[in-house]
Design a protein around this motif. Structure first.
Motif, PDB file in Angstrom:
ATOM      1  N   TYR A   1       0.890  -1.119  -0.105  1.00  0.00           N
ATOM      2  CA  TYR A   1       0.165   0.039   0.032  1.00  0.00           C
ATOM      3  C   TYR A   1       0.846   1.273   0.140  1.00  0.00           C
ATOM      4  CZ  TYR A   1      -4.637  -2.173   0.670  1.00  0.00           C
ATOM      5  OH  TYR A   1      -5.739  -2.852   0.585  1.00  0.00           O
ATOM      6  N   ASP A   2       2.133   1.191   0.838  1.00  0.00           N
ATOM      7  CA  ASP A   2       3.042   2.510   0.826  1.00  0.00           C
ATOM      8  C   ASP A   2       3.708   2.626  -0.457  1.00  0.00           C
ATOM      9  OD1 ASP A   2       4.113   4.589   1.644  1.00  0.00           O
ATOM     10  OD2 ASP A   2       5.501   3.430   3.129  1.00  0.00           O
ATOM     11  N   LYS A   3       2.952   3.481  -1.601  1.00  0.00           N
ATOM     12  CA  LYS A   3       3.733   3.435  -2.683  1.00  0.00           C
ATOM     13  C   LYS A   3       4.760   4.388  -2.978  1.00  0.00           C
ATOM     14  CE  LYS A   3       0.954   0.705  -4.737  1.00  0.00           C
ATOM     15  NZ  LYS A   3       1.305  -0.549  -5.211  1.00  0.00           N
ATOM     16  N   ASP A   4       4.798   5.376  -1.926  1.00  0.00           N
ATOM     17  CA  ASP A   4       6.084   6.406  -1.827  1.00  0.00           C
ATOM     18  C   ASP A   4       7.164   5.936  -0.852  1.00  0.00           C
ATOM     19  OD1 ASP A   4       4.576   6.973   0.291  1.00  0.00           O
ATOM     20  OD2 ASP A   4       4.138   9.234  -0.353  1.00  0.00           O
ATOM     21  N   ARG A   5       6.745   4.885  -0.322  1.00  0.00           N
ATOM     22  CA  ARG A   5       7.695   4.323   0.844  1.00  0.00           C
ATOM     23  C   ARG A   5       8.212   5.389   1.845  1.00  0.00           C
ATOM     24  NH1 ARG A   5       6.005   0.110  -0.831  1.00  0.00           N
ATOM     25  NH2 ARG A   5       7.175  -1.283  -2.245  1.00  0.00           N
ATOM     26  N   ASN A   6       7.372   6.052   2.445  1.00  0.00           N
ATOM     27  CA  ASN A   6       7.490   6.979   3.674  1.00  0.00           C
ATOM     28  C   ASN A   6       7.136   6.613   4.722  1.00  0.00           C
ATOM     29  OD1 ASN A   6       4.870   7.274   3.270  1.00  0.00           O
ATOM     30  ND2 ASN A   6       4.829   9.462   3.013  1.00  0.00           N
ATOM     31  N   ASP A   7       7.024   5.308   4.913  1.00  0.00           N
ATOM     32  CA  ASP A   7       6.267   4.649   6.062  1.00  0.00           C
ATOM     33  C   ASP A   7       4.930   5.152   6.882  1.00  0.00           C
ATOM     34  OD1 ASP A   7       8.275   2.636   5.993  1.00  0.00           O
ATOM     35  OD2 ASP A   7       9.723   3.850   7.261  1.00  0.00           O
ATOM     36  N   ALA A   8       4.351   5.737   5.838  1.00  0.00           N
ATOM     37  CA  ALA A   8       2.773   5.928   6.104  1.00  0.00           C
ATOM     38  C   ALA A   8       2.069   5.840   4.938  1.00  0.00           C
ATOM     39  CB  ALA A   8       2.820   7.498   6.469  1.00  0.00           C
TER      40      ALA A   8
ATOM     41  N   SER B   1      -1.099   7.084   3.066  1.00  0.00           N
ATOM     42  CA  SER B   1      -2.229   8.262   2.996  1.00  0.00           C
ATOM     43  C   SER B   1      -3.558   7.632   2.638  1.00  0.00           C
ATOM     44  CB  SER B   1      -1.549   9.300   1.753  1.00  0.00           C
ATOM     45  OG  SER B   1      -1.837   8.684   0.649  1.00  0.00           O
ATOM     46  N   ARG B   2      -4.490   8.524   2.660  1.00  0.00           N
ATOM     47  CA  ARG B   2      -5.685   8.091   2.370  1.00  0.00           C
ATOM     48  C   ARG B   2      -5.990   7.814   0.710  1.00  0.00           C
ATOM     49  NH1 ARG B   2     -10.993  10.167   0.456  1.00  0.00           N
ATOM     50  NH2 ARG B   2     -12.564   9.579   1.512  1.00  0.00           N
ATOM     51  N   ASP B   3      -5.370   8.362  -0.028  1.00  0.00           N
ATOM     52  CA  ASP B   3      -5.104   8.403  -1.532  1.00  0.00           C
ATOM     53  C   ASP B   3      -4.288   6.930  -1.597  1.00  0.00           C
ATOM     54  OD1 ASP B   3      -6.504  10.406  -2.207  1.00  0.00           O
ATOM     55  OD2 ASP B   3      -4.599  11.552  -2.229  1.00  0.00           O
ATOM     56  N   GLU B   4      -3.395   6.509  -1.106  1.00  0.00           N
ATOM     57  CA  GLU B   4      -2.801   5.122  -1.254  1.00  0.00           C
ATOM     58  C   GLU B   4      -3.847   4.060  -0.802  1.00  0.00           C
ATOM     59  OE1 GLU B   4       2.049   6.204  -0.540  1.00  0.00           O
ATOM     60  OE2 GLU B   4       0.636   6.012   0.981  1.00  0.00           O
ATOM     61  N   TYR B   5      -4.575   4.383   0.306  1.00  0.00           N
ATOM     62  CA  TYR B   5      -5.146   3.449   0.742  1.00  0.00           C
ATOM     63  C   TYR B   5      -6.553   2.940  -0.056  1.00  0.00           C
ATOM     64  CZ  TYR B   5      -7.657   0.521   4.337  1.00  0.00           C
ATOM     65  OH  TYR B   5      -8.616  -0.602   4.861  1.00  0.00           O
ATOM     66  N   LEU B   6      -6.762   4.151  -0.795  1.00  0.00           N
ATOM     67  CA  LEU B   6      -8.080   3.871  -1.674  1.00  0.00           C
ATOM     68  C   LEU B   6      -7.882   3.789  -3.122  1.00  0.00           C
ATOM     69  CD1 LEU B   6     -10.296   6.709  -0.128  1.00  0.00           C
ATOM     70  CD2 LEU B   6     -10.546   4.473   0.210  1.00  0.00           C
ATOM     71  N   ALA B   7      -6.390   3.509  -3.457  1.00  0.00           N
ATOM     72  CA  ALA B   7      -6.098   3.403  -4.832  1.00  0.00           C
ATOM     73  C   ALA B   7      -6.734   2.284  -5.471  1.00  0.00           C
ATOM     74  CB  ALA B   7      -4.465   3.487  -4.955  1.00  0.00           C
ATOM     75  N   PRO B   8      -6.529   1.008  -4.657  1.00  0.00           N
ATOM     76  CA  PRO B   8      -6.967  -0.085  -5.442  1.00  0.00           C
ATOM     77  C   PRO B   8      -8.588  -0.053  -5.597  1.00  0.00           C
ATOM     78  CG  PRO B   8      -5.792  -0.657  -3.654  1.00  0.00           C
ATOM     79  CD  PRO B   8      -5.818   0.819  -3.408  1.00  0.00           C
ATOM     80  N   ARG B   9      -9.341   0.567  -4.501  1.00  0.00           N
ATOM     81  CA  ARG B   9     -10.846   0.683  -4.879  1.00  0.00           C
ATOM     82  C   ARG B   9     -11.120   1.642  -6.248  1.00  0.00           C
ATOM     83  NH1 ARG B   9     -11.733  -3.425  -2.210  1.00  0.00           N
ATOM     84  NH2 ARG B   9     -11.726  -3.477   0.030  1.00  0.00           N
ATOM     85  N   LYS B  10     -10.177   2.647  -6.127  1.00  0.00           N
ATOM     86  CA  LYS B  10     -10.498   3.791  -7.359  1.00  0.00           C
ATOM     87  C   LYS B  10     -10.284   2.869  -8.605  1.00  0.00           C
ATOM     88  CE  LYS B  10      -9.456   7.909  -4.767  1.00  0.00           C
ATOM     89  NZ  LYS B  10      -8.409   9.022  -4.683  1.00  0.00           N
ATOM     90  N   LYS B  11      -9.299   2.170  -8.689  1.00  0.00           N
ATOM     91  CA  LYS B  11      -9.061   1.301 -10.026  1.00  0.00           C
ATOM     92  C   LYS B  11     -10.040   0.572 -10.275  1.00  0.00           C
ATOM     93  CE  LYS B  11      -3.951   1.360  -9.781  1.00  0.00           C
ATOM     94  NZ  LYS B  11      -2.643   0.652  -9.665  1.00  0.00           N
TER      95      LYS B  11
END
Length: 162
Positions: free
Chosen positions: A68-75, A77-87
């Motif tokens: 889930y952590d696409k930008d590898r910042n150890d957090a 975000s809401r957009d990262e968490y919802l990305a699979p649902r948006k796709k």
């Protein structure tokens, strides 16, 4: 009456013969197989590592977090968490208006119905309905382990001859 005595005698003779056959065949087979005739060459230990390789200690949840952590910042975000649902939503929203109608949501089913309705009557006959049956799933192997080198070689091991 004499038939009973002849039958009992024949059964007794068959039993004795079977006993001798089984005892004789068991004595001919060796209890321990012979040693193989070919000897493997010793393996040079210079190129081998000191420790066996091991898997990383990451847990299942750590791996899921990293997906889930696409930008590898150890957090996450809401957009990262919802990305699979948006796709998934974008695939269903075929006209791209940001709204999901029933027909868009059920597109796979309506397409399957239209393909099965060969006479275009708007209803499926028994024969047409049979074509909509789900295909049986292939059983997945439980283990995808590579075959051992000795088993893959097959003929490399010498078998003792009888």
């Amino acid at each position: 009456m004499w038939r009973y005595f002849v039958g009992a005698g024949a059964a007794l003779l068959l039993g004795v013969a079977a006993m001798f056959l089984f005892r004789g065949s068991a004595a001919q087979q060796p209890l321990v197989p012979r040693a193989p005739t070919a000897v493997a060459e010793p393996v040079e230990e210079e190129g081998l590592p000191q420790e066996a390789p091991s898997a990383s200690a990451r847990t299942r949840e750590q791996k899921r977090f990293d997906r889930y952590d696409k930008d590898r910042n150890d957090a996450i975000s809401r957009d990262e968490y919802l990305a699979p649902r948006k796709k998934a939503f974008a695939k269903l929203d075929t006209n791209g208006d940001g709204k999901l109608s029933f027909d868009e949501w059920a597109i796979k089913t309506t397409t399957k119905f239209a393909g099965a309705d060969k006479d275009k009557s708007g209803a499926l006959s028994r024969a047409e309905f049979l074509t909509t049956a789900p295909k049986p799933r292939k059983a997945r192997p439980k283990c995808a382990c590579p075959k051992p080198a000795a088993a893959a070689a097959g003929a490399a091991v010498d078998e003792p001859e009888d």
